[in-house]
Design a protein around this motif. Sequence first.
Motif, short mmCIF file in Angstrom:
data_model
loop_
_atom_site.label_atom_id
_atom_site.label_comp_id
_atom_site.label_asym_id
_atom_site.label_seq_id
_atom_site.Cartn_x
_atom_site.Cartn_y
_atom_site.Cartn_z
N PRO A 145 0.81 -1.22 0.00
CA PRO A 145 0.00 0.00 0.00
C PRO A 145 0.84 1.28 0.00
O PRO A 145 0.41 2.30 -0.54
CB PRO A 145 -0.83 -0.12 1.29
CG PRO A 145 -0.91 -1.58 1.54
CD PRO A 145 0.39 -2.14 1.06
N ALA A 146 2.03 1.20 0.60
CA ALA A 146 2.88 2.39 0.69
C ALA A 146 3.72 2.60 -0.57
O ALA A 146 4.26 3.70 -0.78
CB ALA A 146 3.81 2.29 1.91
N THR A 147 3.85 1.59 -1.42
CA THR A 147 4.78 1.68 -2.56
C THR A 147 4.10 1.52 -3.92
O THR A 147 4.73 1.80 -4.94
CB THR A 147 5.87 0.59 -2.46
OG1 THR A 147 5.24 -0.69 -2.35
CG2 THR A 147 6.74 0.82 -1.23
N VAL A 148 2.84 1.09 -3.96
CA VAL A 148 2.22 0.81 -5.25
C VAL A 148 2.04 2.07 -6.08
O VAL A 148 2.04 2.02 -7.32
CB VAL A 148 0.87 0.09 -5.04
CG1 VAL A 148 -0.16 1.01 -4.40
CG2 VAL A 148 0.35 -0.48 -6.35
N ALA A 149 1.92 3.23 -5.44
CA ALA A 149 1.78 4.48 -6.19
C ALA A 149 3.03 4.75 -7.02
O ALA A 149 2.94 5.33 -8.12
CB ALA A 149 1.51 5.65 -5.23
N TYR A 150 4.19 4.32 -6.53
CA TYR A 150 5.42 4.51 -7.30
C TYR A 150 5.41 3.66 -8.56
O TYR A 150 5.89 4.09 -9.62
CB TYR A 150 6.64 4.17 -6.44
CG TYR A 150 7.95 4.33 -7.17
CD1 TYR A 150 8.40 5.59 -7.56
CD2 TYR A 150 8.73 3.22 -7.49
CE1 TYR A 150 9.60 5.74 -8.25
CE2 TYR A 150 9.94 3.36 -8.17
CZ TYR A 150 10.36 4.62 -8.54
OH TYR A 150 11.55 4.77 -9.23
N ALA A 151 4.85 2.45 -8.47
CA ALA A 151 4.72 1.61 -9.66
C ALA A 151 3.84 2.30 -10.70
O ALA A 151 4.12 2.24 -11.91
CB ALA A 151 4.15 0.25 -9.28
N HIS A 152 2.78 2.94 -10.24
CA HIS A 152 1.90 3.66 -11.17
C HIS A 152 2.64 4.82 -11.82
O HIS A 152 2.47 5.10 -13.02
CB HIS A 152 0.67 4.17 -10.41
CG HIS A 152 -0.47 4.56 -11.28
ND1 HIS A 152 -0.65 5.86 -11.72
CD2 HIS A 152 -1.47 3.83 -11.83
CE1 HIS A 152 -1.74 5.92 -12.47
NE2 HIS A 152 -2.25 4.71 -12.57
N HIS A 153 3.50 5.47 -11.05
CA HIS A 153 4.31 6.56 -11.59
C HIS A 153 5.28 6.04 -12.65
O HIS A 153 5.47 6.66 -13.71
CB HIS A 153 5.08 7.23 -10.44
CG HIS A 153 6.13 8.19 -10.89
ND1 HIS A 153 5.83 9.42 -11.44
CD2 HIS A 153 7.49 8.11 -10.86
CE1 HIS A 153 6.95 10.05 -11.75
NE2 HIS A 153 7.97 9.28 -11.40
#
Length: 297
Positions: A225-233
Amino acid sequence: MNLGDVLWTVVGAGLILLMLADVFHTLLYPHGSGPVGRTIMRGFWLLSKRLRGRASTIAAPLAMAAVIGAWAGLAAIGWALLYLPHLPEGFVYGVGVPQRADFAEALYISLVTLSTVGFGEIVAAHPLLRLVAASQAVTGFGLLTATVSWILQTYPALSRRRALAHQLNLFREAAGPAGVASLDPRHAAGLLESIARAVASVSIDLLSFHETYYFHEVEKRGSLPATVAYAHHLASEAQGSKSPELQFAGRMLHAALDDLAEVLRGKFGHSGSTSSAVFDSYALHHRHRQPGEPDTK
């Protein structure tokens, strides 16, 4: 049998069927979860939100133990209610064993049979009761085997999720602020495709083992949950590249992330019309972001 005996039999059979249905949907049905298990897992999840630090990480393991206990309790009580109307006439008692006809006696017989201990001091005499007791023993053995398999399947799924989070953090540290632009396009494409495969694996794990969602990670480094936004980036950055290989890898990762967002939206109730909004909600629910806090990627 009088009306009261019939009522106990019906209630007992209902509890047994509820247990069997819950076990089937939780352990055997690929994309399902039983109502009892789902309610207990969500209840412990809500309780964990009041805890802080590492104390919150024990909520999910305790919830799994509570689910197993609930299954065993439903089975034990259900079969006890089936035995109760037939006490003591339907059973043969050993020498010196007092004959009783209360629920405690029926529950004792049920627990001994369910655990397949089989002390033998109280044995069913009627042929139908003997068949019922044998079926309970088989169910007890199957329940023990199924719960052990459940635990052994759950923790590898958690490991795959944590490994993906660590992989994303390592990529972020190695690539730095420049992201995929700092790497050779073909090399970056290969890395993004491996991340896409890992994301797809996590989506399948969440569908098959819904209880893994409720495991809370205190350390952000191992928390999806804390890192998946970076994958989207990374996916968006790769799609804007001039390299065809990197563009394809970006589309592949973006599609995998959209599938993950759909699982989170449809199965766990996260709101958001876009994948990015769903991931924000995911991080918020797992307390890796505060309301209104911007994404730092």
